[in-house]
Every structure is written in C-alpha cells, then in structure tokens.
Design a protein around this motif. Structure first.
Motif, short mmCIF file in Angstrom:
data_model
loop_
_atom_site.label_atom_id
_atom_site.label_comp_id
_atom_site.label_asym_id
_atom_site.label_seq_id
_atom_site.Cartn_x
_atom_site.Cartn_y
_atom_site.Cartn_z
N GLU A 1 1.53 -5.64 0.73
CA GLU A 1 1.65 -5.46 2.17
C GLU A 1 1.96 -6.81 2.80
O GLU A 1 1.36 -7.82 2.44
CB GLU A 1 0.34 -4.90 2.74
CG GLU A 1 0.32 -4.85 4.24
CD GLU A 1 -0.98 -4.31 4.78
OE1 GLU A 1 -1.56 -4.97 5.65
OE2 GLU A 1 -1.43 -3.22 4.33
N GLN A 2 2.90 -6.81 3.73
CA GLN A 2 3.19 -7.99 4.53
C GLN A 2 3.25 -7.58 6.00
O GLN A 2 3.94 -6.63 6.35
CB GLN A 2 4.52 -8.64 4.14
CG GLN A 2 4.48 -9.29 2.79
CD GLN A 2 3.67 -10.58 2.79
OE1 GLN A 2 2.76 -10.78 3.58
NE2 GLN A 2 3.99 -11.47 1.89
N ARG A 3 2.52 -8.30 6.80
CA ARG A 3 2.52 -8.03 8.24
C ARG A 3 3.46 -8.98 8.95
O ARG A 3 3.63 -10.11 8.54
CB ARG A 3 1.11 -8.18 8.80
CG ARG A 3 0.16 -7.12 8.28
CD ARG A 3 -1.18 -7.17 8.99
NE ARG A 3 -1.97 -6.03 8.60
CZ ARG A 3 -1.97 -4.87 9.24
NH1 ARG A 3 -1.21 -4.70 10.28
NH2 ARG A 3 -2.73 -3.88 8.82
N CYS A 4 4.02 -8.47 10.03
CA CYS A 4 4.83 -9.30 10.91
C CYS A 4 3.95 -10.45 11.41
O CYS A 4 2.79 -10.24 11.76
CB CYS A 4 5.32 -8.44 12.07
SG CYS A 4 6.31 -9.28 13.28
N THR A 5 4.46 -11.67 11.39
CA THR A 5 3.65 -12.83 11.73
C THR A 5 3.88 -13.34 13.16
O THR A 5 3.04 -14.06 13.68
CB THR A 5 3.93 -13.99 10.75
OG1 THR A 5 5.34 -14.23 10.73
CG2 THR A 5 3.46 -13.62 9.35
N GLY A 20 8.16 -12.21 9.07
CA GLY A 20 6.98 -12.00 8.24
C GLY A 20 6.96 -10.68 7.49
O GLY A 20 6.20 -10.52 6.54
N ALA A 21 7.80 -9.72 7.90
CA ALA A 21 7.81 -8.41 7.25
C ALA A 21 8.79 -8.42 6.08
O ALA A 21 9.75 -7.66 6.02
CB ALA A 21 8.14 -7.32 8.25
N THR A 22 8.54 -9.33 5.14
CA THR A 22 9.40 -9.52 3.96
C THR A 22 8.52 -9.60 2.72
O THR A 22 7.50 -10.29 2.73
CB THR A 22 10.21 -10.82 4.10
OG1 THR A 22 11.06 -10.72 5.25
CG2 THR A 22 11.06 -11.07 2.87
N ALA A 115 1.17 -7.66 15.81
CA ALA A 115 -0.18 -7.21 15.44
C ALA A 115 -0.18 -5.92 14.62
O ALA A 115 -1.04 -5.73 13.77
CB ALA A 115 -1.02 -7.02 16.70
N ASN A 116 0.77 -5.03 14.86
CA ASN A 116 0.75 -3.73 14.20
C ASN A 116 2.07 -3.37 13.53
O ASN A 116 2.39 -2.19 13.39
CB ASN A 116 0.37 -2.64 15.20
CG ASN A 116 -1.06 -2.79 15.66
OD1 ASN A 116 -1.97 -2.86 14.85
ND2 ASN A 116 -1.27 -2.90 16.95
N THR A 117 2.83 -4.36 13.11
CA THR A 117 4.07 -4.11 12.39
C THR A 117 3.90 -4.61 10.97
O THR A 117 3.46 -5.74 10.76
CB THR A 117 5.25 -4.82 13.08
OG1 THR A 117 5.41 -4.25 14.39
CG2 THR A 117 6.53 -4.65 12.29
N LYS A 118 4.23 -3.75 9.99
CA LYS A 118 4.01 -4.15 8.60
C LYS A 118 4.94 -3.39 7.67
O LYS A 118 5.50 -2.35 8.03
CB LYS A 118 2.58 -3.95 8.19
CG LYS A 118 2.15 -2.49 8.15
CD LYS A 118 0.70 -2.36 7.73
CE LYS A 118 0.25 -0.91 7.76
NZ LYS A 118 -1.15 -0.78 7.34
N ILE A 119 5.05 -3.91 6.46
CA ILE A 119 5.78 -3.28 5.38
C ILE A 119 4.84 -3.23 4.17
O ILE A 119 4.10 -4.18 3.92
CB ILE A 119 7.08 -4.05 5.05
CG1 ILE A 119 7.87 -3.38 3.94
CG2 ILE A 119 6.79 -5.49 4.73
CD1 ILE A 119 9.23 -4.04 3.68
#
Length: 135
Positions: A1-5, A20-22, A115-119
C-alpha cells in the motif's frame, strides 16, 4: 500500500502523477497483480468538468479508469472514488505501478486529497501456471 503524500492539483488534460501513490516492485517470479485504491477529491472549480483517474503500469495505462464529474461547483465537497480492481501479469523484473489523473472535459481544476488517496497492490503466485485439462 502507498498513500498519496501531498495534495495534487489536476488542472489539465495531461496525465499527472498522484504524488506518493506509486509502487515499485520486482517480483521474484512472473506473477499476477491485483490492484485497487481510493481517490479523494475536492474543490472542483467548474460545473460540468470531468476528471479521470488511471492506473499506469510501466508507462502504459490499464484498460479501465474511474471518473468524477463536477455536478455543481458552488457546492465545495469531498468525493471518495473507489478505484479498480485491476488484474494484470507482471514479469520477474522491475515494475512501476502508479495512479495518475487528468481533466478529460472542461477548463477547471480539482484537488486530490492526500489523507484518503491510496493504491494497494497484492502480488499473486505464478502467472505461468496452466490449467490441467487432461482429466
């Protein structure tokens, strides 16, 4: 899991990396990847604008995408958009899997909220397994 930073502004028709979503991954063997995620957007500026989020794998977009249309820019709100699932093979080599977004219709912008964006990526077994149909 990676969250948007960091919050990312999407304001053009050019695909923009969601900061950050990489995920960078090197499978030990050829495998299948199952990817899903979540995109949170707010502060859209123009009613009627359409924004799309795609999954980029090694520079190539996967076939499906998620879309957000601004119905009323006067209402500043946050939208949670589910992403995926995507399923695709990965070779036993280095790969980069990332979320990107762009404006497909209109002239305004939207902010991707960190805060709430992720892959999320789940690597599954061996992509070279075949189904034995001899029995």
């Amino acid at each position: 899991e990676q969250r948007c930073t960091t919050n990312t502004t999407i304001n053009s028709g050019t695909e923009t990396d969601i900061t950050g979503a990489t995920i960078s991954i090197t499978p030990a063997i050829a495998s299948m990847a199952l990817v899903w995620g979540q995109l949170q957007v707010d502060s859209a500026t123009v009613t009627g604008d359409v924004f799309q989020c795609v999954l980029d794998v090694d520079g190539t977009n996967q076939p499906s995408y998620s879309q957000y249309e601004v119905l009323d820019s006067a209402k500043v709100d946050r939208r949670h958009i589910p992403l995926g699932p995507w399923v695709f093979p990965l070779t036993a080599a280095a790969h980069t899997v990332k979320l990107q977004a762009y404006r497909s219709v209109g002239t305004g912008q939207v902010s991707v909220v960190s805060a709430n964006t992720k892959i999320v990526l789940l690597l599954i077994g061996d992509a070279n397994v075949t189904n034995d149909t001899s029995s």
